[in-house]
Design an enzyme around this catalytic site. Structure first.
Site, PDB file in Angstrom:
ATOM      1  N   LYS A 152      66.160 -30.576  19.456  1.00 40.65           N
ATOM      2  CA  LYS A 152      66.366 -30.579  18.017  1.00 40.65           C
ATOM      3  C   LYS A 152      67.142 -31.841  17.700  1.00 40.65           C
ATOM      4  O   LYS A 152      68.153 -32.131  18.340  1.00 40.65           O
ATOM      5  CB  LYS A 152      67.191 -29.359  17.626  1.00 40.65           C
ATOM      6  CG  LYS A 152      66.451 -28.353  16.774  1.00 40.65           C
ATOM      7  CD  LYS A 152      67.475 -27.411  16.220  1.00 40.65           C
ATOM      8  CE  LYS A 152      66.948 -26.082  15.856  1.00 40.65           C
ATOM      9  NZ  LYS A 152      68.037 -25.151  15.507  1.00 40.65           N
ATOM     10  N   LYS A 201      67.965 -46.980  11.477  1.00 39.55           N
ATOM     11  CA  LYS A 201      67.844 -45.520  11.439  1.00 39.55           C
ATOM     12  C   LYS A 201      68.462 -44.957  12.708  1.00 39.55           C
ATOM     13  O   LYS A 201      68.321 -45.541  13.781  1.00 39.55           O
ATOM     14  CB  LYS A 201      66.370 -45.138  11.373  1.00 39.55           C
ATOM     15  CG  LYS A 201      66.131 -43.634  11.375  1.00 39.55           C
ATOM     16  CD  LYS A 201      64.664 -43.383  11.163  1.00 39.55           C
ATOM     17  CE  LYS A 201      64.339 -41.911  11.098  1.00 39.55           C
ATOM     18  NZ  LYS A 201      62.916 -41.731  10.748  1.00 39.55           N
TER      19      LYS A 201
HETATM   20  C1  LIG Z   1      61.480 -25.869  18.759  1.00 43.07           C
HETATM   21  O1  LIG Z   1      60.431 -26.067  19.697  1.00 43.07           O
HETATM   22  C2  LIG Z   1      60.538 -25.205  20.831  1.00 43.07           C
HETATM   23  C3  LIG Z   1      59.430 -25.596  21.785  1.00 43.07           C
HETATM   24  O2  LIG Z   1      58.184 -25.646  21.156  1.00 43.07           O
HETATM   25  C4  LIG Z   1      60.400 -23.759  20.353  1.00 43.07           C
HETATM   26  O3  LIG Z   1      60.514 -22.897  21.482  1.00 43.07           O
HETATM   27  C5  LIG Z   1      61.514 -23.457  19.363  1.00 43.07           C
HETATM   28  O4  LIG Z   1      61.351 -22.152  18.851  1.00 43.07           O
HETATM   29  C6  LIG Z   1      61.482 -24.460  18.221  1.00 43.07           C
HETATM   30  N1  LIG Z   1      62.658 -24.241  17.366  1.00 43.07           N
HETATM   31  C7  LIG Z   1      62.556 -24.065  16.057  1.00 43.07           C
HETATM   32  C8  LIG Z   1      63.840 -23.843  15.338  1.00 43.07           C
HETATM   33  O5  LIG Z   1      61.489 -24.098  15.481  1.00 43.07           O
END
Ligand SMILES: *[C@@H]1O[C@H](CO)[C@@H](O)[C@H](O)[C@H]1NC(C)=O
Ligand SMILES: *[C@@H]1O[C@H](CO)[C@@H](O)[C@H](O)[C@H]1NC(C)=O
Ligand SMILES: *[C@@H]1O[C@H](CO)[C@@H](O)[C@H](O)[C@H]1NC(C)=O
Length: 159
Positions: free
Chosen positions: A70, A83
């Site tokens: 994230k 950036k």
């Molecule tokens: C972010 O990506 C991961 C891997 O695809 C996934 O498991 C996770 O739920 C995602 N998080 C959000 C907040 O969407």
């Protein structure tokens, strides 16, 4: 301890056109279209590309570790064409890094040529010092080359 790695990529496109890509969510479209097997796929969780925008990157299958990161966009300077994004969960943070920031700076060379300076800045506990060997600029350089090719040839590079 902290450290920094950086790479310069010269591209045959104006700083203005390169920034149009890097400074907006267009860069995500390029990643998702041309580099899903190299960088992964990026989803916007929140925001429109300005500071505070939250991204979730799903790494390509087979990538060691937790498989995602994230990121938050922490700086978008349209004047200086700078950036910054910071990993806030997963990725290198899951490995134990306390800070992992990627900065992109676009420098004008002349009207048809510019330099993309990609910098990764990190911090981690001294006990994890050997992890610094996994930090490199390979992926951000691939992104810079891909954006350059996209702008000059309008065709995808062979990844
Ligand atoms: C972010 O990506 C991961 C891997 O695809 C996934 O498991 C996770 O739920 C995602 N998080 C959000 C907040 O969407
Ligand atoms: C701009 O710089 C590039 C790369 O150094 C060079 O190939 C090109 O001829 C230059 N263009 C102009 C308009 O000066
Ligand atoms: C770092 O050192 C630890 C413990 O000595 C080891 O388990 C780990 O595989 C090493 N990691 C890297 C990337 O070299």
């Amino acid at each position: 301890m902290h450290g920094l790695v950086a790479a310069n990529t010269v591209v045959a496109a104006s700083a203005c056109s390169v920034w149009d890509v890097y400074g907006t969510l267009q860069v995500l479209t390029i990643i998702n279209t041309f580099l899903p097997n190299v960088l992964g796929t990026v989803k916007v969780l929140e925001g429109d590309g300005h500071v505070g925008t939250l991204l979730n990157v799903t790494f390509p299958p087979g990538t060691p570790g937790v498989g995602y990161m994230k990121e938050m966009i922490t700086k978008v300077d349209n004047k200086k064409r700078v950036k910054e994004t910071e990993t806030i969960e997963g990725g290198f943070v899951a490995l134990g890094f306390s800070r992992y920031i990627t900065q992109y700076k676009i420098i004008e060379k002349n009207s048809t040529s510019s330099i993309i300076i990609s910098t990764i800045e990190y911090e981690l506990d001294d006990k994890l010092a050997n992890l610094t060997s996994v930090v490199n600029t390979e992926l951000v350089e691939t992104l810079a080359e891909t954006v350059g090719k996209y702008l000059t040839e309008k065709t995808p590079p062979p990844y």
